[in-house]
Motif scaffolding. Structure first.
Motif, PDB file in Angstrom:
ATOM      1  N   LEU A 169      38.161 -43.174 -25.752  1.00 55.15           N
ATOM      2  CA  LEU A 169      38.072 -41.882 -26.439  1.00 55.15           C
ATOM      3  C   LEU A 169      37.215 -40.932 -25.613  1.00 55.15           C
ATOM      4  O   LEU A 169      36.480 -41.349 -24.721  1.00 55.15           O
ATOM      5  CB  LEU A 169      37.472 -42.052 -27.837  1.00 55.15           C
ATOM      6  N   THR A 170      37.286 -39.630 -25.951  1.00 56.69           N
ATOM      7  CA  THR A 170      36.586 -38.607 -25.159  1.00 56.69           C
ATOM      8  C   THR A 170      35.747 -37.699 -26.057  1.00 56.69           C
ATOM      9  O   THR A 170      36.126 -36.569 -26.345  1.00 56.69           O
ATOM     10  CB  THR A 170      37.597 -37.745 -24.371  1.00 56.69           C
ATOM     11  N   PRO A 171      34.585 -38.151 -26.521  1.00 57.23           N
ATOM     12  CA  PRO A 171      33.748 -37.282 -27.356  1.00 57.23           C
ATOM     13  C   PRO A 171      33.195 -36.075 -26.613  1.00 57.23           C
ATOM     14  O   PRO A 171      32.961 -35.022 -27.211  1.00 57.23           O
ATOM     15  CB  PRO A 171      32.625 -38.212 -27.826  1.00 57.23           C
ATOM     16  N   GLY A 172      32.952 -36.214 -25.309  1.00 56.97           N
ATOM     17  CA  GLY A 172      32.470 -35.084 -24.525  1.00 56.97           C
ATOM     18  C   GLY A 172      30.993 -34.804 -24.673  1.00 56.97           C
ATOM     19  O   GLY A 172      30.515 -33.736 -24.285  1.00 56.97           O
ATOM     20  N   GLY A 173      30.219 -35.731 -25.217  1.00 60.75           N
ATOM     21  CA  GLY A 173      28.783 -35.515 -25.366  1.00 60.75           C
ATOM     22  C   GLY A 173      28.025 -35.702 -24.070  1.00 60.75           C
ATOM     23  O   GLY A 173      28.530 -36.281 -23.103  1.00 60.75           O
ATOM     24  N   ASN A 174      26.791 -35.242 -24.045  1.00 61.35           N
ATOM     25  CA  ASN A 174      25.946 -35.363 -22.867  1.00 61.35           C
ATOM     26  C   ASN A 174      25.667 -36.843 -22.601  1.00 61.35           C
ATOM     27  O   ASN A 174      25.026 -37.524 -23.383  1.00 61.35           O
ATOM     28  CB  ASN A 174      24.637 -34.607 -23.087  1.00 61.35           C
ATOM     29  N   SER A 192      31.097 -43.222 -19.749  1.00 59.94           N
ATOM     30  CA  SER A 192      31.228 -42.603 -18.437  1.00 59.94           C
ATOM     31  C   SER A 192      30.532 -41.242 -18.510  1.00 59.94           C
ATOM     32  O   SER A 192      31.096 -40.269 -19.028  1.00 59.94           O
ATOM     33  CB  SER A 192      32.709 -42.449 -18.073  1.00 59.94           C
ATOM     34  N   PRO A 193      29.299 -41.133 -18.028  1.00 58.49           N
ATOM     35  CA  PRO A 193      28.479 -39.940 -18.228  1.00 58.49           C
ATOM     36  C   PRO A 193      28.769 -38.826 -17.226  1.00 58.49           C
ATOM     37  O   PRO A 193      27.933 -38.464 -16.397  1.00 58.49           O
ATOM     38  CB  PRO A 193      27.058 -40.479 -18.072  1.00 58.49           C
ATOM     39  N   ILE A 194      29.970 -38.284 -17.311  1.00 54.48           N
ATOM     40  CA  ILE A 194      30.363 -37.203 -16.398  1.00 54.48           C
ATOM     41  C   ILE A 194      29.817 -35.888 -16.938  1.00 54.48           C
ATOM     42  O   ILE A 194      29.938 -35.602 -18.125  1.00 54.48           O
ATOM     43  CB  ILE A 194      31.891 -37.162 -16.271  1.00 54.48           C
ATOM     44  N   GLU A 195      29.257 -35.074 -16.078  1.00 54.77           N
ATOM     45  CA  GLU A 195      28.586 -33.875 -16.537  1.00 54.77           C
ATOM     46  C   GLU A 195      29.570 -32.739 -16.852  1.00 54.77           C
ATOM     47  O   GLU A 195      30.651 -32.638 -16.278  1.00 54.77           O
ATOM     48  CB  GLU A 195      27.577 -33.391 -15.473  1.00 54.77           C
ATOM     49  N   ASN A 196      29.198 -31.890 -17.807  1.00 55.66           N
ATOM     50  CA  ASN A 196      29.871 -30.609 -18.067  1.00 55.66           C
ATOM     51  C   ASN A 196      31.370 -30.731 -18.331  1.00 55.66           C
ATOM     52  O   ASN A 196      32.170 -29.978 -17.779  1.00 55.66           O
ATOM     53  CB  ASN A 196      29.651 -29.640 -16.886  1.00 55.66           C
ATOM     54  N   THR A 197      31.765 -31.646 -19.173  1.00 59.19           N
ATOM     55  CA  THR A 197      33.187 -31.785 -19.461  1.00 59.19           C
ATOM     56  C   THR A 197      33.377 -32.273 -20.886  1.00 59.19           C
ATOM     57  O   THR A 197      32.595 -33.073 -21.394  1.00 59.19           O
ATOM     58  CB  THR A 197      33.861 -32.735 -18.458  1.00 59.19           C
ATOM     59  N   THR A 198      34.396 -31.766 -21.567  1.00 62.80           N
ATOM     60  CA  THR A 198      34.683 -32.155 -22.935  1.00 62.80           C
ATOM     61  C   THR A 198      36.168 -32.469 -23.071  1.00 62.80           C
ATOM     62  O   THR A 198      36.946 -32.315 -22.127  1.00 62.80           O
ATOM     63  CB  THR A 198      34.326 -31.022 -23.927  1.00 62.80           C
ATOM     64  N   ASN A 199      36.561 -32.910 -24.240  1.00 65.28           N
ATOM     65  CA  ASN A 199      37.972 -33.155 -24.525  1.00 65.28           C
ATOM     66  C   ASN A 199      38.772 -31.888 -24.268  1.00 65.28           C
ATOM     67  O   ASN A 199      38.328 -30.780 -24.556  1.00 65.28           O
ATOM     68  CB  ASN A 199      38.120 -33.611 -25.978  1.00 65.28           C
ATOM     69  N   ALA A 200      39.988 -32.043 -23.722  1.00 60.88           N
ATOM     70  CA  ALA A 200      40.836 -30.899 -23.380  1.00 60.88           C
ATOM     71  C   ALA A 200      42.197 -30.994 -24.070  1.00 60.88           C
ATOM     72  O   ALA A 200      43.195 -30.563 -23.524  1.00 60.88           O
ATOM     73  CB  ALA A 200      41.011 -30.801 -21.867  1.00 60.88           C
ATOM     74  N   TYR A 201      42.217 -31.615 -25.293  1.00 57.83           N
ATOM     75  CA  TYR A 201      43.458 -31.808 -26.059  1.00 57.83           C
ATOM     76  C   TYR A 201      44.392 -32.784 -25.348  1.00 57.83           C
ATOM     77  O   TYR A 201      45.596 -32.763 -25.557  1.00 57.83           O
ATOM     78  CB  TYR A 201      44.179 -30.480 -26.313  1.00 57.83           C
ATOM     79  N   CYS A 202      43.838 -33.634 -24.518  1.00 54.59           N
ATOM     80  CA  CYS A 202      44.637 -34.504 -23.650  1.00 54.59           C
ATOM     81  C   CYS A 202      44.407 -35.967 -24.011  1.00 54.59           C
ATOM     82  O   CYS A 202      43.262 -36.410 -24.095  1.00 54.59           O
ATOM     83  CB  CYS A 202      44.274 -34.270 -22.187  1.00 54.59           C
ATOM     84  N   SER A 203      45.496 -36.712 -24.223  1.00 56.16           N
ATOM     85  CA  SER A 203      45.400 -38.156 -24.417  1.00 56.16           C
ATOM     86  C   SER A 203      45.559 -38.856 -23.073  1.00 56.16           C
ATOM     87  O   SER A 203      46.481 -38.550 -22.323  1.00 56.16           O
ATOM     88  CB  SER A 203      46.481 -38.631 -25.388  1.00 56.16           C
ATOM     89  N   PRO A 204      44.694 -39.811 -22.764  1.00 52.23           N
ATOM     90  CA  PRO A 204      44.736 -40.463 -21.455  1.00 52.23           C
ATOM     91  C   PRO A 204      45.936 -41.398 -21.309  1.00 52.23           C
ATOM     92  O   PRO A 204      46.563 -41.805 -22.293  1.00 52.23           O
ATOM     93  CB  PRO A 204      43.420 -41.253 -21.413  1.00 52.23           C
ATOM     94  N   VAL A 205      46.244 -41.751 -20.066  1.00 47.74           N
ATOM     95  CA  VAL A 205      47.314 -42.695 -19.756  1.00 47.74           C
ATOM     96  C   VAL A 205      46.755 -43.772 -18.834  1.00 47.74           C
ATOM     97  O   VAL A 205      45.727 -43.583 -18.181  1.00 47.74           O
ATOM     98  CB  VAL A 205      48.517 -42.001 -19.088  1.00 47.74           C
ATOM     99  N   LEU A 206      47.457 -44.900 -18.787  1.00 49.82           N
ATOM    100  CA  LEU A 206      47.121 -45.962 -17.843  1.00 49.82           C
ATOM    101  C   LEU A 206      48.069 -45.912 -16.662  1.00 49.82           C
ATOM    102  O   LEU A 206      49.273 -45.714 -16.833  1.00 49.82           O
ATOM    103  CB  LEU A 206      47.244 -47.329 -18.511  1.00 49.82           C
TER     104      LEU A 206
END
Length: 402
Positions: A169-174, A192-206
């Motif tokens: 899932l992609t909560p997008g928190g700090n 995965s603590p990636i900076e400055n990014t949030t959910n973009a209405y996108c579901s991930p794929v494998l």
């Protein structure tokens, strides 16, 4: 020589799974369904098997399993997951939390189901695991309360991705931009603590790349390729669109990654640089700016819709050349089965079309029986030679057997 469509199928076959996963846009999230011997033309409207009513307002597609039909929707201000038997009888409904009541009312995502358990994430961060037989909630977490982040402008939109014992899932928190929760308990496995990014209405794929599984997705600021075992970043490529809307998951084949986004953002084909862990641009096409339609590749042509020009388009995978443009059908969404497109426009028209590398030929079309149709965003579903069309609180199920 294998077509790119067959390459996608070949890539996916390397994934191991303990049970079949039923999810957004089919088993492999590519909009391609395995059904065969489907009709090449309809005399008028294909036979209506049943209509399901009262499943609440929403834009997500239903998920079909041998146990039944599962879909999310909003009644009043509350979001529910609804379950119907294969014969269309309501079995249960389970609330998961408040839903979106501003513009574009209702639920967004599609349930993900595996091994008798349903997983769903709501607009305001409520994530549930439910027993598909009786609707009992096995666990419930709010990822915004636990991991920061907040609902984005049009509501958090993500159909959960399963990988082994993990729910992505992609909560997008700090510090918690992307997380993996335990399927069994909902407890955090990795972040995965990636900076400055949030959910973009996108579901991930494998995807399968260089003999390893990777999670690929768009966030508000980045196209990401993550290692699903621990969430570590394999590639992070910056995205520049100021709106941060990137609903279309990237596509992958043969070391290349294809990205497209609406509002005139356009498309880019990348080659993966595995030494420096970055993406190198091969070509760009500013006219092919897909926002909501889904994308499917047929004989080396990438099909989808242009958001800015409001038309169907196809571009060549290798060169990025525009191969066709069509306004024969209003923009919408589409899936593929048995070499045929099943298309559903935002204004409520359903069409059957035969694609080739230079476009598609519409064979049949009809309007769904609803009034004042706008924002018909739910993607069609094909299952056991049945076509499922969802609009607002109804699902129409048609027999599309040859």
């Amino acid at each position: 020589m294998k077509t790119l469509t067959s390459l996608f199928i070949l890539i996916i076959t390397f994934f191991s799974a303990s049970a079949q996963i039923y999810q957004w846009r089919g088993t492999h999230r590519d909009g391609i369904y395995p059904d065969k011997n489907l009709a090449s033309q309809w005399d008028s409207v294909p036979p209506l098997v049943m209509t399901i009513e009262g499943c609440g307002l929403g834009y997500g597609s239903p998920t079909i399993t041998p146990d039944g039909i599962f879909v999310a929707g909003m009644i009043d201000t509350t979001g529910y997951v609804f379950a119907y038997s294969p014969e269309g009888e309501k079995m249960w409904q389970t609330a998961y939390g408040p839903e979106y009541t501003n513009r574009f009312l209702g639920s967004r995502g599609t349930p993900t189901i595996e091994d008798g358990k349903l997983y769903y994430s709501g607009t305001f961060g409520d994530v549930i695991c439910v027993n598909v037989k009786n609707g009992k909630v096995l666990w419930h977490k709010n990822i915004f309360e636990l991991y920061g982040g907040e609902p984005i402008k049009w509501g958090y939109t993500e159909s959960p991705l399963i990988y082994g014992d993990k729910l992505i899932l992609t909560p997008g928190g700090n510090g918690y931009n992307v997380v993996a929760l335990s399927k069994k308990s909902g407890e955090l496995i990795w972040t995965s603590p990636i900076e400055n990014t949030t959910n973009a209405y996108c579901s991930p794929v494998l995807i399968r790349h260089q003999n390893m599984d990777l999670i690929m997705m768009n966030t508000s600021n980045n196209l990401l390729m993550l290692k699903p075992e621990d969430g570590s970043v394999y590639i992070k490529h910056g995205l520049t669109d100021r709106r941060g809307n990137h609903p279309m998951a990237p596509m992958y084949a043969d070391n290349q990654v294809f990205y497209s986004s609406g509002y005139g953002e356009g498309s880019v084909m990348f080659n993966t640089d595995d030494v420096n862990h970055k993406l190198d641009t091969l070509w760009q096409n500013s006219d092919f700016d897909c926002k909501l339609s889904g994308m499917i590749i047929v004989d080396g042509t990438i099909f989808g819709t242009s958001d800015r020009k409001k038309q169907w388009m196809g571009v060549d995978w290798n060169s990025g050349e525009t191969l066709f443009e069509s306004r024969d059908l209003k923009p919408g969404s589409f899936v593929m089965a048995d070499g045929k497109f099943f298309m559903f426009t935002e204004t409520g028209e359903v069409a059957l079309a035969i694609p080739d590398k230079n476009g598609f030929t519409i064979k049949s079309r009809f309007m769904i029986p609803a009034e004042n149709i706008i924002y018909a965003f739910a993607h069609p579903v094909i299952d056991h030679k049945k076509l499922f069309i969802r609009y607002n609180d109804r699902i129409w199920i048609h027999d599309v057997t040859n």
